[in-house]
Each structure stands twice: as structure tokens, then as C-alpha cells.
Design an enzyme around this catalytic site. Structure first.
Site, PDB file in Angstrom:
ATOM      1  N   ASP A  66       0.819  -1.209   0.000  1.00  0.00           N
ATOM      2  CA  ASP A  66       0.000   0.000   0.000  1.00  0.00           C
ATOM      3  C   ASP A  66       0.857   1.264   0.000  1.00  0.00           C
ATOM      4  OD1 ASP A  66       0.904  -0.469   2.591  1.00  0.00           O
ATOM      5  OD2 ASP A  66      -1.060  -0.991   3.362  1.00  0.00           O
ATOM      6  N   ASN A  71      -7.875  -2.917  14.014  1.00  0.00           N
ATOM      7  CA  ASN A  71      -9.254  -3.046  13.531  1.00  0.00           C
ATOM      8  C   ASN A  71      -9.422  -4.238  12.587  1.00  0.00           C
ATOM      9  OD1 ASN A  71      -8.013  -2.246  11.177  1.00  0.00           O
ATOM     10  ND2 ASN A  71      -9.185  -0.356  10.908  1.00  0.00           N
ATOM     11  N   HIS A  88      -7.629  -4.871   9.826  1.00  0.00           N
ATOM     12  CA  HIS A  88      -7.306  -4.665   8.408  1.00  0.00           C
ATOM     13  C   HIS A  88      -6.027  -5.412   8.024  1.00  0.00           C
ATOM     14  CE1 HIS A  88      -4.769  -0.718   9.096  1.00  0.00           C
ATOM     15  NE2 HIS A  88      -4.026  -1.783   9.245  1.00  0.00           N
ATOM     16  N   GLU A  90      -9.569  -1.857   4.972  1.00  0.00           N
ATOM     17  CA  GLU A  90     -10.248  -1.553   6.222  1.00  0.00           C
ATOM     18  C   GLU A  90     -11.522  -2.396   6.348  1.00  0.00           C
ATOM     19  OE1 GLU A  90      -8.408   0.018   8.132  1.00  0.00           O
ATOM     20  OE2 GLU A  90      -8.212   2.160   7.746  1.00  0.00           O
TER      21      GLU A  90
HETATM   22  P1  PGA Z   1       1.671  -1.675  12.488  1.00  0.00           P
HETATM   23  O1  PGA Z   1       0.617  -1.774  11.331  1.00  0.00           O
HETATM   24  O2  PGA Z   1       2.721  -2.692  12.188  1.00  0.00           O
HETATM   25  O3  PGA Z   1       2.197  -0.282  12.422  1.00  0.00           O
HETATM   26  O4  PGA Z   1       0.943  -1.972  13.762  1.00  0.00           O
HETATM   27  C1  PGA Z   1       0.226  -3.033  10.893  1.00  0.00           C
HETATM   28  C2  PGA Z   1      -0.897  -2.849   9.929  1.00  0.00           C
HETATM   29  O5  PGA Z   1      -1.648  -1.882  10.077  1.00  0.00           O
HETATM   30  O6  PGA Z   1      -1.025  -3.670   9.017  1.00  0.00           O
END
Ligand code: PGA
Length: 279
Positions: free
Chosen positions: A97, A166, A168, A173
Site C-alpha cells: 500500500d 481493527n 485490516h 479496512e
Molecule cells: P503496524 O501496522 O505494524 O504499524 O501496527 C500493521 C498494519 O496496520 O497492518
């Protein structure tokens, strides 16, 4: 924290069933779940997993994550590469992404993150590095072309994923469907907040939209490695494994994939209460 010595570097075959005990899809699917004592040991094991993939097939096509979780993974891969234990010169990479509306040179962009943490320090061939262009005037065409490039590369051999609190994966999302492809998405406030570390700790400075590889593209990867550390991920990890397979928790779609390895630390394992130990 879960108590007892039995979780240390625990390796298990984990059968994902509904609470009733009935398999989710009518066909038993097994995920490999490993729980490690610390964040460091989780990411070291992940680096070994990725290194094994590349050492077994030097032309591997990798789908790569960003965020806080993989920072140690990249540190480990860089040191293995520099110690000549890992040859990255023939891999092809795609990133999951990128923020929409900021350029590759913006310090908060995932382009910058990847250069800083990985690409500047390893011999991945520049022409084999693929990232979504956050400044594209035509996100639909950009995303379609990205999916086509993945297909032209022969598909993803290994998708390495984090998970959001959450649920994702990538920037898919809650609400992202199983058939979603690479596309422009709106980020949830908590996702912007968790990325504020890249924007001087100001959530409002995190772009509100992003481009992300879709769920369908992730599910087509030959293998998936999902990483989670910290108590903040514990509920999402639990729900991914035990809740319904639903767009409400996009990581749950990984239960439809035949070859998923999950590596988490014991803090992220805090809510897991149904495990089948086979060793
Ligand atoms: P993070 O993000 O490693 O910064 O917790 C993981 C994600 O959102 O896929």
C-alpha cells in the site's frame, strides 16, 4: 499475559473451526500458528521464514508490508543480506500500500519508509521494485496496472502482512470484500492515528486516503505470513482466528487461504483461548 512456560516458542498446527466445531468452509483448513516470547524473537523467526522462501527460490515475488511491526524484520533481512546469508538480487517486490496524495519523496510515504528501512541497504534490483504511486492522477488505472504487473510477474509467492487493531490487512479496512482488488480507499481514524509516527506524531497529517492491494490479490498469493506483536493486536488476532469470516474483519478472509503462517508474540496471543497443540 498468558501464564505458564508452555507458550515459549510454541509451534502448533491450529485448526480453525467455528465455535460449534464445524469447519468454516465445509473443508478443514489448517493454519500454522507460532507464538513467541518476544517481539524480537517473532520478527527473527519471520526473517528466517522470508529468507528460506528466497533461498529456496531466488526469483521469489514478495508482497511486502510497512508499519511498525516489520521494522525488525527489515533490520534482520538487511543484516542477513550483508552477511551473505541471503541473496536478494533476483527477487521482485510489490508493496501492499501507499498513502494517496503524497509523493515518493515525502518522508512519511511508504516509498520513503522502504528506501530507509530496506531498499537502500540491500541489492534488490531497482527495476524489480514495485510500489503504488500515491500521486497518480488516475488511481483506477494505477491500481489496475499494479494488479496486471503482479500477474505478469507470475503472482505473489509470499505475502507478508501485518494486521491492524481493527483487523485490516494492507489498507483493506473493515468493509473490504473478499473480491476486492487494488484500489483507492478511505482510512479509518484509528489507522491514521497508528501511522502518525511517520508524520511527526500528528494523526491529522496522515493522508485520509490510500491505495492498497485488495483482498482477492492477497488471497491469490501462494503463501501468506501474517505478523502481529503487542497487546493492541490481541483482539484482532483472536477475532481473525475465532470469529466469523467477514468483511467486518478483513484478516478473517485469510482463513480461506490454504497456506497461512501466523507468527505472533505472547502479548498478541493474549486472547487466544482455543488452541490445538500437536507437538
Ligand atoms: P503496524 O501496522 O505494524 O504499524 O501496527 C500493521 C498494519 O496496520 O497492518
Amino acid at each position: 499475559m498468558m501464564s505458564g512456560p508452555d507458550l515459549e516458542n510454541y509451534s502448533s498446527s491450529y485448526s480453525v473451526n467455528k465455535p460449534s466445531g464445524r469447519p468454516v468452509t465445509g473443508q478443514k483448513r489448517t493454519l500454522e500458528l507460532e507464538i513467541f516470547e518476544s517481539e524480537q524473537s517473532t520478527l527473527e523467526a519471520a526473517a528466517t521464514f522470508v529468507s528460506d522462501q528466497v533461498n529456496n527460490r531466488q526469483e521469489s515475488v514478495l508482497l511486502l508490508p510497512t508499519g511498525r511491526t516489520p521494522l525488525t524484520l527489515y533490520t534482520q533481512l538487511v543484516s542477513r543480506s550483508q552477511a551473505d546469508q541471503l541473496d536478494l538480487s533476483r527477487v521482485t517486490t510489490f508493496n501492499l500500500d501507499e498513502f494517496y496524495g503524497i509523493g515518493a519523496d515525502h518522508p512519511g510515504s511508504y516509498h520513503s519508509y522502504m528506501r530507509r528501512c530496506f531498499f537502500n541497504q540491500v541489492p534488490v534490483a531497482p527495476q524489480n521494485i514495485n510500489m503504488l504511486d500515491g500521486t497518480t492522477p488516475d488511481p483506477v488505472a494505477e491500481c489496475r496496472s499494479y494488479d496486471q504487473k503482479i500477474e505478469a510477474a507470475g503472482g505473489i509467492d509470499l505475502a507478508v502482512l501485518g494486521i491492524g487493531a481493527n483487523g485490516h490487512i494492507g489498507f483493506n479496512e473493515p468493509g473490504s470484500t473478499q473480491d476486492s482488488r487494488t484500489r483507492l480507499v478511505v482510512l479509518q481514524p484509528e489507522t491514521r492515528a497508528s501511522n502518525a509516527f511517520l508524520f511527526d506524531n500528528q494523526p491529522a497529517a496522515v493522508p485520509p486516503k490510500a491505495l492498497t492491494v485488495g483482498i482477492a490479490t492477497i488471497l491469490q498469493a501462494k503463501r501468506v505470513l501474517l505478523l502481529a506483536t503487542g497487546e493492541i493486536k490481541a483482539q484482532a488476532v483472536y477475532d481473525m482466528l475465532n470469529g466469523p469470516v467477514t468483511a467486518g474483519l478483513p484478516a478473517s478472509f485469510l482463513r480461506l487461504h490454504p497456506s497461512v503462517s501466523i507468527m505472533i508474540d505472547r502479548n498478541a496471543a493474549e486472547r487466544i483461548n482455543v488452541m490445538q497443540r500437536t507437538i
